[in-house]
Design an enzyme around this catalytic site. Structure first.
Site, PDB file in Angstrom:
ATOM      1  N   CYS A   9      61.469   8.596  38.615  1.00  0.00           N
ATOM      2  CA  CYS A   9      61.351   9.267  39.921  1.00  0.00           C
ATOM      3  C   CYS A   9      60.762   8.248  40.897  1.00  0.00           C
ATOM      4  CB  CYS A   9      60.513  10.543  39.836  1.00  0.00           C
ATOM      5  SG  CYS A   9      58.793  10.303  39.355  1.00  0.00           S
ATOM      6  N   ARG A  15      57.213  14.034  38.746  1.00  0.00           N
ATOM      7  CA  ARG A  15      58.401  14.521  38.033  1.00  0.00           C
ATOM      8  C   ARG A  15      58.698  13.770  36.741  1.00  0.00           C
ATOM      9  NH1 ARG A  15      62.179  13.881  43.156  1.00  0.00           N
ATOM     10  NH2 ARG A  15      60.672  12.183  43.401  1.00  0.00           N
ATOM     11  N   ASP A 122      61.098  16.849  45.022  1.00  0.00           N
ATOM     12  CA  ASP A 122      59.805  16.165  44.948  1.00  0.00           C
ATOM     13  C   ASP A 122      58.695  17.177  45.233  1.00  0.00           C
ATOM     14  OD1 ASP A 122      57.575  14.635  45.265  1.00  0.00           O
ATOM     15  OD2 ASP A 122      58.501  13.182  46.619  1.00  0.00           O
TER      16      ASP A 122
HETATM   17  P1  4NP Z   1      57.163  11.756  42.026  1.00  0.00           P
HETATM   18  O1  4NP Z   1      56.389  12.355  43.297  1.00  0.00           O
HETATM   19  O2  4NP Z   1      58.214  10.830  42.571  1.00  0.00           O
HETATM   20  O3  4NP Z   1      57.749  12.971  41.382  1.00  0.00           O
HETATM   21  O4  4NP Z   1      56.121  11.066  41.184  1.00  0.00           O
HETATM   22  C1  4NP Z   1      55.788  11.554  44.261  1.00  0.00           C
HETATM   23  C2  4NP Z   1      54.532  11.042  44.036  1.00  0.00           C
HETATM   24  C3  4NP Z   1      53.926  10.287  45.018  1.00  0.00           C
HETATM   25  C4  4NP Z   1      54.559  10.059  46.221  1.00  0.00           C
HETATM   26  C5  4NP Z   1      55.832  10.569  46.425  1.00  0.00           C
HETATM   27  C6  4NP Z   1      56.438  11.315  45.453  1.00  0.00           C
HETATM   28  N1  4NP Z   1      53.920   9.316  47.226  1.00  0.00           N
HETATM   29  O5  4NP Z   1      54.490   9.194  48.327  1.00  0.00           O
HETATM   30  O6  4NP Z   1      52.803   8.813  47.015  1.00  0.00           O
END
Ligand code: 4NP
Length: 149
Positions: A9, A15, A122
């Site tokens: 991800c 995720r 997300d």
């Molecule tokens: P992930 O979610 O891609 O599912 O781990 C996110 C975690 C952090 C961020 C964006 C999405 N961020 O912008 O820090």
């Protein structure tokens, strides 16, 4: 030989850690290796988001030991299947590939259910219910993956 599956991800804290934990929970570790990575660098070295840890725990899965890392082009060699959570990450990873063989390893996770191009949303900026929703859709996708491994 072991089948190696990588979940990807953006941040590798919400995720894909869930996807790693859920798939690991359904396979025999002697036959299948599962890992996860992110396409962004923001959280390298960190534990999964506390909301992912909480929803995993609710369903009996412990993901606390996971450590965030960034996707690396060597992952194309090291893994047989690379499941991405959304189209943005799909494009990022496919652009990093060096051959058609590498590119075909990359698939949208939810396509494992019905071949669709649906994305795992997300949940980072949302509430707890977003994590429950993500858990459930990833769990269904992993059931389908397991059947085909
Ligand atoms: P992930 O979610 O891609 O599912 O781990 C996110 C975690 C952090 C961020 C964006 C999405 N961020 O912008 O820090």
């Amino acid at each position: 030989m072991k089948t190696k599956v990588l979940m990807v991800c953006l941040g590798n804290i919400c995720r894909s850690p869930l996807a790693e934990g859920i798939l690991k929970n359904k396979v025999n570790p002697a036959n299948v290796m599962v890992d996860s990575a992110g396409t962004a660098s923001y959280h390298i070295g960190k534990s999964p988001d506390s909301r992912s840890i909480a929803v995993a725990k609710k369903y009996g899965i412990d993901i606390r030991q996971q450590v965030c890392r960034k996707f690396n082009i060597r992952d194309f060699e090291d893994f047989d299947l690379i499941y991405v959570m959304d189209k943005g990450n799909y494009d990022t990873i496919v652009q990093m590939s060096n051959s058609a063989e590498q590119a075909t390893k990359v698939r949208l996770l939810l396509s494992a259910i019905d071949g669709s191009e649906k994305e795992v949303p997300d949940p980072y900026y949302g509430g707890e219910d977003g994590f429950e929703h993500v858990f459930k859709m990833v769990d269904v996708a992993c059931e389908h993956i397991v059947k085909r491994l």
